[in-house]
Write a protein that holds these residues in place. Structure first.
Motif, PDB file in Angstrom:
ATOM      1  N   ASN B  51       4.037  48.593 -26.674  1.00 28.68           N
ATOM      2  CA  ASN B  51       3.597  48.828 -25.300  1.00 28.68           C
ATOM      3  C   ASN B  51       3.952  47.651 -24.413  1.00 28.68           C
ATOM      4  O   ASN B  51       4.413  47.823 -23.288  1.00 28.68           O
ATOM      5  CB  ASN B  51       2.069  48.998 -25.255  1.00 28.68           C
ATOM      6  N   LYS B  52       3.723  46.445 -24.933  1.00 30.11           N
ATOM      7  CA  LYS B  52       3.972  45.251 -24.121  1.00 30.11           C
ATOM      8  C   LYS B  52       5.464  45.070 -23.872  1.00 30.11           C
ATOM      9  O   LYS B  52       5.874  44.691 -22.781  1.00 30.11           O
ATOM     10  CB  LYS B  52       3.393  44.014 -24.813  1.00 30.11           C
ATOM     11  N   GLU B  55       6.512  47.503 -21.255  1.00 29.54           N
ATOM     12  CA  GLU B  55       6.075  47.058 -19.936  1.00 29.54           C
ATOM     13  C   GLU B  55       6.980  45.932 -19.435  1.00 29.54           C
ATOM     14  O   GLU B  55       7.359  45.901 -18.277  1.00 29.54           O
ATOM     15  CB  GLU B  55       4.622  46.577 -20.005  1.00 29.54           C
ATOM     16  N   TYR B 141       4.935  37.603 -13.569  1.00 25.69           N
ATOM     17  CA  TYR B 141       4.078  38.765 -13.798  1.00 25.69           C
ATOM     18  C   TYR B 141       3.107  38.439 -14.927  1.00 25.69           C
ATOM     19  O   TYR B 141       3.499  37.838 -15.917  1.00 25.69           O
ATOM     20  CB  TYR B 141       4.937  39.982 -14.168  1.00 25.69           C
ATOM     21  N   ILE B 142       1.837  38.790 -14.739  1.00 26.82           N
ATOM     22  CA  ILE B 142       0.844  38.503 -15.779  1.00 26.82           C
ATOM     23  C   ILE B 142       0.694  39.737 -16.666  1.00 26.82           C
ATOM     24  O   ILE B 142       0.275  40.795 -16.198  1.00 26.82           O
ATOM     25  CB  ILE B 142      -0.519  38.132 -15.155  1.00 26.82           C
ATOM     26  N   LEU B 143       1.068  39.588 -17.929  1.00 29.02           N
ATOM     27  CA  LEU B 143       1.008  40.719 -18.859  1.00 29.02           C
ATOM     28  C   LEU B 143      -0.398  40.953 -19.359  1.00 29.02           C
ATOM     29  O   LEU B 143      -0.849  42.080 -19.465  1.00 29.02           O
ATOM     30  CB  LEU B 143       1.890  40.413 -20.078  1.00 29.02           C
ATOM     31  N   ASP B 144      -1.079  39.880 -19.727  1.00 27.11           N
ATOM     32  CA  ASP B 144      -2.376  40.043 -20.373  1.00 27.11           C
ATOM     33  C   ASP B 144      -3.228  38.832 -20.049  1.00 27.11           C
ATOM     34  O   ASP B 144      -2.757  37.703 -20.117  1.00 27.11           O
ATOM     35  CB  ASP B 144      -2.175  40.134 -21.893  1.00 27.11           C
ATOM     36  N   LYS B 146      -7.724  37.594 -19.768  1.00 24.39           N
ATOM     37  CA  LYS B 146      -9.140  37.972 -19.792  1.00 24.39           C
ATOM     38  C   LYS B 146      -9.944  36.964 -18.980  1.00 24.39           C
ATOM     39  O   LYS B 146     -11.041  36.589 -19.346  1.00 24.39           O
ATOM     40  CB  LYS B 146      -9.646  38.038 -21.235  1.00 24.39           C
TER      41      LYS B 146
END
Lengths: 200, 223
Positions: B51-52, B55, B141-144, B146
């Motif tokens: 998925n990553k 993206e 771009y920020i993928l992930d 928290k």
């Protein structure tokens, strides 16, 4: 010890009479954070249901082994495990949604609704009662999430589940999808719920 | 007689009060849950990784050619290949996943690197776009992440990320509060200095490591 409610009573109580959001006022953080669209609210409700049912079932199964002073540790451990599973499944199969919900899925770990049900019901009653309690509370929670998300999405974006429902002339009230909208809608709905129950 | 009884009770209690004995259920559950979680990770990990990567590939045109060009379907015809790159710096080997993007005619469009580093709450995973000579940042771009909702997670917003576009990679970038004035300054997200610093640190380190090898690779392709 007072008589414990039966499975059916537990189930019914969770939906309206003891609705976690409108009656117990717990688990409010996601209520305000992710109710700006119906899709997010429904995903959240499903994740909470999964975690709550699994945690309640496991805690109920091991309840004779629980030590009073160590119970909270066991609750948290169990809840954290199921939350992590839910988080991974979302990231694998609903990737965009998992990005939208961001930290709010991992934050289910500290959602007091779940620890409350483990403490009040699952650690004292058999599995069937615990599961029906979990399902009842989850339905109640889901309904509350959906009621707020419905108002916010329709007024804020003119859409419902991503489909346009309001006339094109409707000026989207963007405040509704922003954090203040969450507080305003929740406050008004809570007031209405109290008004209705007082009239009866 | 009474004393003896007391002793045995105490011994029994001593064993029962032992921390490990008290916590046996916690330990057993932790083991069981640990096994369950590693199984879940083993099954779903590859799916999440795919998925990553998907993206990332989707984001490459936008990161290299700007948001408007990225929308253009013709520019989406970039050929993307993944180049694993290892950089040895002061004895430490670091590996990077670099996405090489080429136009249909074979000229290099630029590089996108996937990197991660420690943020305020958890690791931040981001994509950094560089022009072919690796002298300029073309996008971020920020993928992930928290980071704290409402504060640190503002690093994902376009308005903040756009500051990085067209920054030179000559020196390192600096985080400032209350408005960036110099060319190498990045305005921090208010209330989230640590998150801002983390992103800039990750970028500075990546640029320092990859600038040279990428420029060399670009020159080789030209020849």
């Amino acid at each position: 010890m007072a008589e414990q409610p039966t499975a059916l009573e537990r189930f019914v109580q969770g939906i309206l009479p003891e609705n976690p959001v409108y009656r117990q006022l717990i688990g409010l953080c996601p209520i305000l954070a992710i109710t700006n669209s119906m899709q997010a609210a429904v995903t959240m409700a499903v994740a909470v249901t999964f975690v709550l049912v699994c945690a309640n079932a496991v805690i109920s199964l091991i309840r004779p082994l629980l030590k009073p002073h160590l119970r909270i540790v066991i609750f948290t451990l169990t809840i954290a495990t199921f939350v992590t599973i839910a988080d991974r499944v979302l990231a694998a199969y609903l990737y965009q949604m998992s990005k939208t919900l961001g930290p709010y899925i991992p934050l289910i770990i500290v959602n007091c609704l779940i620890i409350c049900r483990c403490e009040v019901c699952a650690s004292k009653q058999p599995v069937f009662t615990a599961v029906s309690d979990a399902v009842g509370q989850s339905i109640g929670y889901g309904l509350a999430l959906a009621s707020i998300a419905c108002v916010r999405e329709v007024l804020g974006t003119g859409m419902f589940f991503g489909m346009r429902v309001m006339p094109a002339a409707w000026p989207d009230w963007s405040v509704m999808v922003l954090p203040p909208g969450g507080f305003i809608v929740f406050g008004l709905l809570l007031g209405t719920a109290n008004w209705i129950s007082n009239r009866r | 007689m009474v004393e003896q009884g007391d002793n045995t009770t105490r011994k029994k209690n001593g064993f029962r009060n032992n921390y490990i004995v008290q916590a046996w259920l916690g330990i057993v559950l932790a083991l069981v849950f640990g096994i369950a979680l590693s199984t879940v990770q083993a099954v779903l990990g590859p799916v999440i990784a795919t998925n990553k990567i998907n993206e990332t590939k989707e984001k490459v045109p936008e990161l290299l050619l700007g948001r408007d060009a990225g929308q253009d379907t013709e520019d989406r015809q970039l050929q993307i290949t993944i180049l694993p790159m290892t950089v040895a710096k002061s004895g430490i080997q670091k590996s990077y996943n670099v996405f090489e993007a080429k136009y249909a005619d074979g000229t290099l469009a630029g590089w996108v690197t996937k990197v991660d580093g420690q943020g305020y709450a958890d690791r931040i995973e981001l994509l950094l776009g560089l022009n072919p000579s690796a002298e300029e940042i073309t996008g971020l771009y920020i993928l992930d992440q928290k980071e704290t909702p409402g504060l640190g997670n503002k690093i994902v917003e376009e308005r903040w990320r756009d500051q990085f576009t067209l920054k030179k990679t000559q020196g390192s970038l600096r985080v400032v509060k209350g408005g960036a004035k110099e060319k190498d300054e990045i305005d921090s997200v208010s209330g989230a200095t640590i998150s801002s610093n983390s992103v800039v640190d990750i970028i500075n380190k990546t640029v320092a490591d990859l600038k040279q090898p990428l420029a060399v690779a670009a020159r080789k392709q030209k020849d």
